[in-house]
Design an enzyme around this catalytic site. Structure first.
Site, mmCIF file in Angstrom:
data_model
loop_
_atom_site.group_PDB
_atom_site.id
_atom_site.type_symbol
_atom_site.label_atom_id
_atom_site.label_comp_id
_atom_site.label_asym_id
_atom_site.label_seq_id
_atom_site.Cartn_x
_atom_site.Cartn_y
_atom_site.Cartn_z
ATOM 1 N N TRP A 99 0.842 -1.211 0.000
ATOM 2 C CA TRP A 99 0.000 0.000 0.000
ATOM 3 C C TRP A 99 0.868 1.248 0.000
ATOM 4 O O TRP A 99 0.572 2.221 -0.688
ATOM 5 C CB TRP A 99 -0.965 -0.009 1.184
ATOM 6 C CG TRP A 99 -1.926 -1.151 1.124
ATOM 7 C CD1 TRP A 99 -2.043 -2.180 2.023
ATOM 8 C CD2 TRP A 99 -2.917 -1.412 0.102
ATOM 9 N NE1 TRP A 99 -3.027 -3.056 1.624
ATOM 10 C CE2 TRP A 99 -3.574 -2.616 0.462
ATOM 11 C CE3 TRP A 99 -3.297 -0.760 -1.065
ATOM 12 C CZ2 TRP A 99 -4.596 -3.171 -0.311
ATOM 13 C CZ3 TRP A 99 -4.322 -1.307 -1.842
ATOM 14 C CH2 TRP A 99 -4.948 -2.499 -1.461
ATOM 15 N N ASP A 166 -1.713 6.707 6.255
ATOM 16 C CA ASP A 166 -2.748 5.753 5.853
ATOM 17 C C ASP A 166 -2.983 4.858 7.060
ATOM 18 O O ASP A 166 -2.120 4.067 7.433
ATOM 19 C CB ASP A 166 -2.240 4.943 4.639
ATOM 20 C CG ASP A 166 -3.206 3.837 4.222
ATOM 21 O OD1 ASP A 166 -4.231 3.628 4.902
ATOM 22 O OD2 ASP A 166 -2.920 3.172 3.198
ATOM 23 N N LYS A 190 -11.927 -1.993 7.203
ATOM 24 C CA LYS A 190 -11.091 -2.874 8.027
ATOM 25 C C LYS A 190 -11.508 -2.793 9.494
ATOM 26 O O LYS A 190 -11.629 -3.802 10.162
ATOM 27 C CB LYS A 190 -9.612 -2.504 7.899
ATOM 28 C CG LYS A 190 -9.110 -2.291 6.480
ATOM 29 C CD LYS A 190 -8.818 -3.588 5.751
ATOM 30 C CE LYS A 190 -8.656 -3.412 4.254
ATOM 31 N NZ LYS A 190 -7.606 -2.523 3.820
HETATM 32 C C1 PLP Z 1 -7.082 -2.085 2.374
HETATM 33 C C2 PLP Z 1 -6.032 -1.031 2.397
HETATM 34 C C3 PLP Z 1 -5.952 -0.041 1.406
HETATM 35 C C4 PLP Z 1 -6.875 -0.013 0.209
HETATM 36 O O1 PLP Z 1 -8.103 0.460 0.573
HETATM 37 P P1 PLP Z 1 -9.250 0.723 -0.510
HETATM 38 O O2 PLP Z 1 -10.298 1.376 0.334
HETATM 39 O O3 PLP Z 1 -9.646 -0.588 -1.071
HETATM 40 O O4 PLP Z 1 -8.704 1.633 -1.548
HETATM 41 C C5 PLP Z 1 -4.994 0.924 1.538
HETATM 42 N N1 PLP Z 1 -4.136 0.931 2.560
HETATM 43 C C6 PLP Z 1 -4.167 -0.006 3.532
HETATM 44 C C7 PLP Z 1 -3.192 0.051 4.664
HETATM 45 C C8 PLP Z 1 -5.126 -1.012 3.478
HETATM 46 O O5 PLP Z 1 -5.173 -1.958 4.434
#
Ligand code: PLP
Length: 355
Positions: A99, A166, A190
């Protein structure tokens, strides 16, 4: 058979969230209409957004000067929105996994990207330590929890420039010092709610400093100004997220959540270390308390498929590891009770006895 939901994302949600959202889908606030068929601007829905923002601020102790936005597009859209809005010349990124790499790729479209460190040399099984963040960077971007590789930055780093994080897979898992960040973002799916909602915590005075024009929908100021109501926000996921926030508050907030998460992670990591069949993939000091990755020891490698089946027969769902790590991954997000982690441990012990 009881199912134990270890899915990495979308993932387990509190039963409270699921039941209350289901009720509101059938009849919202007793108004005789479904949550899915009302205006996002209606007097019944505005309090949902207001309360969700207020609970974000309360639970994460967000200082004044920050706004909480509820948008669409996923964390992946933030990979480009962040540099679009904040990167004038140069930004620093810590590369701790898939990511983080994707975020860097987008940032390169907008300016110079300095990779301050990377753990790619060891398939991202650790968090780099001795790196220097250039003092003239516009921001320093980190991925606090590496969902795929099971590593996590569990304390707020010190940085000479404001951070952007993030926090898709560990938001609300621990207290954070929000004042160290200009932006914290993530997909809700998540640790917060169903897919379709992206949260963004943004420091208002960090905006408006880049010289490029920004398309209206991609400009954070649009959403700050209109309180996430410039266009139709994801109504049902916002409602569901609010239920999770209420559940979290009732439980004692993020401090209590962190305690419970540490406790759950410890019993599973202890078992992985004790059990002769398995071993963890992340180095101990970087282990995530949200995504626990493990593989089979060399001499038991051929049992991998068998363990997958064995666990599935006992109700374990979603424990197959990401293809870039292999083996297994148990995601132990906030909503996962300790008893479910214990059920997985029992299953691992039973499997060990069999061999
Ligand atoms: C799942 C995830 C993403 C992607 O998220 P989307 O909402 O599908 O774009 C980005 N960063 C991390 C750390 C993730 O776990």
């Amino acid at each position: 058979m009881k199912k134990y939901n270890f899915n990495a994302g979308p993932s387990i949600l509190p039963q409270y969230t699921i039941e209350n959202t289901a009720k509101a889908i059938l009849d919202f606030n007793g108004i005789g209409l479904s949550l899915m068929e009302i205006s996002h601007r209606s007097k019944d829905f505005q309090p949902v957004v207001d309360e969700a923002e207020a609970l974000f601020k309360e639970l994460l102790d967000i200082p004044s000067g920050y706004k909480v936005l509820f948008l669409g597009g996923g964390a992946s859209l933030q990979f480009c929105m962040v540099p679009f809005n904040l990167l004038e010349k140069k930004a620093a990124y810590l590369n701790t996994g898939t990511w983080a790499s994707k975020a860097m790729k987008e940032a390169k479209l907008f300016g110079e990207v300095v990779e301050v460190a990377s753990s790619k040399d060891a398939n991202f099984n650790y968090i780099p330590k001795d790196f220097v963040v250039p003092a003239d960077a516009d921001y320093f971007h980190i991925t606090t929890n590496n969902t795929i590789f099971g590593t996590e930055i569990r304390t707020d780093l010190d940085s000479p420039v404001p951070m952007v994080a993030d926090m898709s897979s560990d938001i609300f898992s621990r207290p954070i010092d929000v004042s160290k960040y200009n932006i914290i973002y993530g997909g809700a799916q998540k640790n917060l709610g169903p897919a379709g909602l992206t949260f963004v915590i943004v420091k208002e005075d960090a905006l408006g400093k880049v010289s490029r024009p920004i398309p209206t929908m991609l400009d954070y100021r649009t959403h700050v100004k209109d309180g996430s109501m410039f266009n139709t926000p994801p109504v049902v996921p916002i409602y569901a997220a609010l239920q999770t926030l209420k559940w979290l508050k009732e439980l004692g907030g993020v401090k209590q959540m962190e305690k419970m998460n540490l406790d759950k992670a410890k019993i599973l990591y202890d078992e992985i270390e004790r059990n002769k069949i398995f071993k963890g993939t992340a180095v101990p000091e970087a282990r995530s308390i949200m995504n626990i990755c493990f593989v089979l020891n060399e001499e038991y490698k051929e049992l991998e498929e068998e363990f997958g089946k064995f666990a599935a027969e006992r109700g374990m769902v979603g424990i197959k590891g990401h293809r870039s790590v292999g083996g297994f991954r148990a995601s132990t997000y906030n909503a996962m009770p300790k008893s479910s982690v214990q059920a997985l441990i029992d299953c691992m012990q039973e499997f060990e006895k069999k061999h």
